[in-house]
Design a protein around this motif. Sequence first.
Motif, PDB file in Angstrom:
ATOM      1  N   LEU A  52       0.813  -1.217   0.000  1.00 59.20           N
ATOM      2  CA  LEU A  52       0.000   0.000   0.000  1.00 59.20           C
ATOM      3  C   LEU A  52       0.849   1.270   0.000  1.00 59.20           C
ATOM      4  N   SER A  53       2.098   1.162   0.394  1.00 56.59           N
ATOM      5  CA  SER A  53       2.966   2.336   0.345  1.00 56.59           C
ATOM      6  C   SER A  53       3.580   2.509  -1.038  1.00 56.59           C
ATOM      7  N   CYS A  54       3.396   1.521  -1.896  1.00 56.71           N
ATOM      8  CA  CYS A  54       3.956   1.559  -3.254  1.00 56.71           C
ATOM      9  C   CYS A  54       2.846   1.641  -4.297  1.00 56.71           C
ATOM     10  N   ALA A  55       2.132   0.552  -4.471  1.00 57.30           N
ATOM     11  CA  ALA A  55       1.039   0.436  -5.456  1.00 57.30           C
ATOM     12  C   ALA A  55       1.476   0.770  -6.881  1.00 57.30           C
ATOM     13  N   ASN A  56       2.762   0.645  -7.157  1.00 57.33           N
ATOM     14  CA  ASN A  56       3.249   0.962  -8.492  1.00 57.33           C
ATOM     15  C   ASN A  56       2.621   0.062  -9.558  1.00 57.33           C
ATOM     16  N   CYS A  57       2.333  -1.180  -9.202  1.00 56.87           N
ATOM     17  CA  CYS A  57       1.694  -2.084 -10.168  1.00 56.87           C
ATOM     18  C   CYS A  57       0.352  -1.505 -10.604  1.00 56.87           C
ATOM     19  N   CYS A  58      -0.436  -1.037  -9.666  1.00 52.80           N
ATOM     20  CA  CYS A  58      -1.761  -0.485  -9.976  1.00 52.80           C
ATOM     21  C   CYS A  58      -1.663   0.856 -10.709  1.00 52.80           C
ATOM     22  N   ALA A 109      -6.927   7.042  -3.699  1.00 53.24           N
ATOM     23  CA  ALA A 109      -5.823   7.933  -3.323  1.00 53.24           C
ATOM     24  C   ALA A 109      -4.996   7.337  -2.179  1.00 53.24           C
ATOM     25  N   ASP A 110      -5.622   6.457  -1.404  1.00 53.00           N
ATOM     26  CA  ASP A 110      -4.936   5.804  -0.289  1.00 53.00           C
ATOM     27  C   ASP A 110      -4.246   4.503  -0.716  1.00 53.00           C
ATOM     28  N   ASN A 111      -4.214   4.236  -2.018  1.00 55.69           N
ATOM     29  CA  ASN A 111      -3.624   3.030  -2.626  1.00 55.69           C
ATOM     30  C   ASN A 111      -4.418   1.757  -2.345  1.00 55.69           C
ATOM     31  N   TYR A 112      -5.627   1.885  -1.842  1.00 56.06           N
ATOM     32  CA  TYR A 112      -6.501   0.723  -1.662  1.00 56.06           C
ATOM     33  C   TYR A 112      -7.297   0.509  -2.943  1.00 56.06           C
TER      34      TYR A 112
END
Length: 164
Positions: A52-58, A109-112
């Motif tokens: 969740l601190s990255c989420a680069n894949c998404c 916005a929270d990477n969820y």
Amino acid sequence: MDLINKWQSQAKEKAKENQNFLKRLKKSKQAGQIDRWVNEADEEVVSQVDCLSCANCCKTISPVVTQTDVKRIAKELRMKPTEVVEAYLLVDHEGDYVMKSQPCPFLGADNYCSIYEARPKACREYPHTQNRGFTKRPSLHYKNTLTCPIVFNVVEELKQKMLK
């Protein structure tokens, strides 16, 4: 967070080295052992990375979305499958459905992920380091070293194991 920062600074620097290493693995006679090493490294690295601190894949990858995925997402969103396709998907050059936009329209916005329980199979299996046959997909894993700190660090650990 430290692994994420380390990854961002080293992934491009080691890109060619990792690409060559992964290509050589395809010819390895140790595929079963490599899968075990990759799985072990994955377990260790995943425990150190907060996705969740990255989420680069998404943020950067358009996953393949199967018909089954479309139905599951449609049910979750209370839409018809055709509406999901029209609103969120397009057909890529290989004839597969993929997300129309990046970042993923379901990434908050929270990477969820707003459809986490109904997310596509490709998202469920990402970063593909727990799947069997690691040596059979060198180009996928190479691309993922540039996208995901988990894959980059798993490959780094695998290189160390292979040197022993």
